[in-house]
Design a protein around this motif. Sequence first.
Motif, PDB file in Angstrom:
ATOM      1  N   UNK A   1       0.821  -1.215   0.000  1.00 39.82           N
ATOM      2  CA  UNK A   1       0.000   0.000   0.000  1.00 39.82           C
ATOM      3  C   UNK A   1       0.858   1.269   0.000  1.00 39.82           C
ATOM      4  N   UNK A   2       2.178   1.101   0.005  1.00 39.32           N
ATOM      5  CA  UNK A   2       3.063   2.266   0.051  1.00 39.32           C
ATOM      6  C   UNK A   2       3.361   2.781  -1.358  1.00 39.32           C
ATOM      7  N   UNK A   3       3.654   4.064  -1.460  1.00 36.69           N
ATOM      8  CA  UNK A   3       3.983   4.629  -2.783  1.00 36.69           C
ATOM      9  C   UNK A   3       5.391   4.230  -3.197  1.00 36.69           C
ATOM     10  N   UNK A   4       5.542   2.983  -3.556  1.00 34.47           N
ATOM     11  CA  UNK A   4       6.876   2.454  -3.844  1.00 34.47           C
ATOM     12  C   UNK A   4       6.768   1.538  -5.048  1.00 34.47           C
TER      13      UNK A   4
ATOM     14  N   UNK B   1      -0.032   5.624  -9.035  1.00 37.15           N
ATOM     15  CA  UNK B   1      -0.115   4.994  -7.712  1.00 37.15           C
ATOM     16  C   UNK B   1       0.698   5.722  -6.650  1.00 37.15           C
ATOM     17  N   UNK B   2       1.785   6.376  -7.052  1.00 38.05           N
ATOM     18  CA  UNK B   2       2.590   7.066  -6.035  1.00 38.05           C
ATOM     19  C   UNK B   2       1.798   8.182  -5.373  1.00 38.05           C
TER      20      UNK B   2
ATOM     21  N   UNK C   1      -1.333   6.567  -3.296  1.00 40.38           N
ATOM     22  CA  UNK C   1      -0.988   5.832  -2.078  1.00 40.38           C
ATOM     23  C   UNK C   1      -0.414   6.752  -1.019  1.00 40.38           C
ATOM     24  N   UNK C   2       0.286   7.821  -1.458  1.00 40.91           N
ATOM     25  CA  UNK C   2       0.845   8.761  -0.482  1.00 40.91           C
ATOM     26  C   UNK C   2      -0.276   9.454   0.289  1.00 40.91           C
TER      27      UNK C   2
END
Lengths: 253, 308
Positions: A94-97, B73-74, B77-78
């Motif tokens: 769920x992390x922006x990675x 998505x970055x 999700x942030x």
Amino acid sequence: MNLRAIKAIYLFEMSRTMRTLAQSLISPVVSTILYFVVFGSAIGSRIQEIDGVGYGTFIVPGLIMLTVLTQSMSNASFGIYFPRFIGTIYEVLSAPISHLEVIVGYVGAAATKSTILGLIILITAGFFVDLQIAHPFYMFLFLILTSVTFSLFGFIIGIWADNFEKLQIIPLLVITPLTFLGGSFYSVSMLPPFWQTVTLFNPILYLVSGFRWSFFENADVSVGVSLSMIALFLMICVLIVWWIFKTGYRLKD
Amino acid sequence: MTSIINVSNLSKTYEGGFQALKSVNLEIKDGEIFALLGPNGAGKTTLISIICGLVNASEGSVTVGGFDIIRDYRQTRALIGLVPQELTTEAFETVRQNVSFTRGLFGKPKNPDLIEKILRDLSLWDKKDERIMNLSGGMKRRLLIAKALSHEPQILFLDEPTAGVDVELRKDMWNVVRDLQTSGVTIILTTHYIEEAEEMADRVGIITGGEIVLVEGKEALMNKLGSKQLTLDLLTPLEKIPESLIAHDLRLDNGGTNLVYTYDSKSDRTGITSLLNDLSANGVKFTDLKTNQSSLEDIFVDLVKQSS
């Protein structure tokens, strides 16, 4: 590029290594010493030199490879399997990675650990035999490439496995035999011609051969072929991991 | 209010063939507390998991803050903090380490003061150097919330936050949630406790069998709650409601033995007196009477029954 996330995962994994430092380091070192005592001294004293190198010295590169391979795989596979098993993987997902960043974090940490282990065994070996490294740069290159490649392979196993048995089965059933049959403890030229040909299909042969060349400048296959084979195997692993993340295999379903 | 999350035609079929979501459309408004109600297996967690990136959708799309959850998505999700339903925690890390780890994972620079504030707000500061495996269940729940808040999300998902949680923690949690809303955070919580939705939410959505069957402001729902029913047990069953009583909001139930009158208990004139007068004028006799109030629970149960 989310460098902080890479750092977070890397340090998380390294601190896991640090917590289990004793078991991480002692057992490979002890088993290496045992190999030296049994193969190097007891049996080795009755074996003539191979390609002008004493037997105890000859097996050093193979021993290091054996440890680096198995440790890379078990470390990386456990590193990703455990969060999947207890469910904490949700956080990473769920992390922006990006996928690449996840891999760099996990595989980087596993490869770091096995590289360090490889060097420790090298130093340990130095207490038993007289070691000379002809090409230190290539030695490091082979060590790091192997660590990274097999950590990546371990990462794949850690994602594929859905129970603890599967986590063990490939290292145990496939890699250990291939390592033993890949010229870790002998020169391939000592085998009958038929088995020499069979051995050429063993990818581990190329790792051990190239790594040994960096020490003693003699090899079963040429260095260029060895490096190409590692690069090829690395590429295959990268492609599999890329596919895993693309499809969400075992991660997002 | 502008919308912060837009779910359109979202479907999910799991590998085994189970369809968890059936073309779901949902809009979450910026700054609101939205309660998603539904029985077990209704698709609540699947919906959240897709929005947060844990599960791939089969069809449809989701935007968060105007960004697509797949392509951007970055960014999406942030914006999101997630408190999962299960108590999934590490074991050997300490509380503070683990909360800081999450912040790093979300790409934020170290901020020990903020971490301290979050831990204090959740009464976790005393346990900051404790290994997670030594925490009680309630403490682990707090830890999961602290982790979700560590990267200062604009949207917070709480998946069944009060399942198996004691009264004190529940209160603490609601205080945290209210504070967050005041600071502009949008909160989406799933629950099957209806009081929780009544207590906290601005809007309520009801999901069952993978479909959203109702989305309504809590006020509107409360108005529905305001209606009451008066049930009369008749001495002799009626076949139909007499012409002269049509003006009243009546219906026959239980094979004509019950007469049900629906009225607004909050209005000044409930119409009960005139109904009773008209009944005796028409010679309708009854043996017993009772009143009951439809709760959100009833509405919920009705909706769930209807759609199944």
